[in-house]
Design an enzyme around this catalytic site. Structure first.
Site, short mmCIF file in Angstrom:
data_model
loop_
_atom_site.label_atom_id
_atom_site.label_comp_id
_atom_site.label_asym_id
_atom_site.label_seq_id
_atom_site.Cartn_x
_atom_site.Cartn_y
_atom_site.Cartn_z
N GLY A 10 88.17 30.05 51.12
CA GLY A 10 88.71 31.39 51.32
C GLY A 10 90.22 31.34 51.41
N CYS A 11 90.78 32.28 52.13
CA CYS A 11 92.24 32.35 52.28
C CYS A 11 92.78 31.05 52.87
CB CYS A 11 92.59 33.52 53.19
SG CYS A 11 94.33 33.60 53.63
N PHE A 12 93.78 30.48 52.23
CA PHE A 12 94.28 29.19 52.72
C PHE A 12 94.97 29.29 54.07
CE2 PHE A 12 97.51 29.56 48.98
CZ PHE A 12 98.30 30.50 49.63
N CYS A 14 93.66 30.68 56.65
CA CYS A 14 92.57 30.39 57.58
C CYS A 14 92.24 28.90 57.61
CB CYS A 14 91.31 31.16 57.18
SG CYS A 14 91.42 32.94 57.29
#
Length: 176
Positions: A10-12, A14
């Site tokens: 997912g979003c890096f 995170c």
């Protein structure tokens, strides 16, 4: 002696925030992997046509944390059952992916995915991919959560992932 692995969950922001807190991890760098455009930018990747996945490159000390333990944290802190999606983040750049760096990493990851799929009883869609060119993200992404904890996405999404990690793995936290 250190090893490296490249993970997309997912979003890096995170993934970076979680792995920076993990004992045995020496360095975490956000970036892009797996695409067909050289030197991709965040904006290009978000347009969903470069083939890149948002990833983190993790350098770790295998004497302090095993590769299997890294994968345990990885799979517990994102959803490996949703193709190209983590929560409200949707698109191919948010795919769950492991870019293995050696045949040994590939074998361990493959077994981990098989066991996880058996345990969950649903397909695990994590892509198991060979080593590919890693492109570091723009510097404003570095330590994003640490520098922007009150930014709405960080306050509501990244902090939840970090808190989940802390609750689930208190014994694996860095001490300083």
């Amino acid at each position: 002696m250190t090893e490296t692995i490249v993970l997309g969950g997912g979003c890096f922001w995170c993934v970076e925030a979680v792995f920076q807190r993990l004992r045995g991890v020496m360095r975490v760098q956000s970036g892009y992997c797996g695409g067909h455009v050289d030197h991709p930018t965040y904006e290009q990747v978000c347009e969903k046509n470069t083939g890149h996945i948002e990833v983190v490159e993790i350098e770790f000390d295998p004497r302090e944390i095993g590769f299997d333990d890294l994968l345990g944290v990885f799979f517990e802190t994102h959803d490996p059952t949703t193709p190209d999606r983590q929560g409200n983040d949707v698109g191919p750049q948010y795919a769950s992916a492991i870019f293995f760096q050696s045949p040994e990493q590939e074998a361990v990851a493959r077994l981990h995915i098989e066991h996880l799929q058996d345990r969950l009883g649903v397909p695990v869609v994590t892509k198991l991919l060979p080593k590919a060119r890693f492109w570091p993200a723009e510097t404003y992404h570095d330590n994003y959560f640490e520098r922007n904890p009150h930014q709405p996405y960080c306050a509501f999404v990244v902090s939840e992932k970090v808190n989940k990690f802390i609750r689930r793995f208190p014994d694996k936290l860095k001490t300083s």
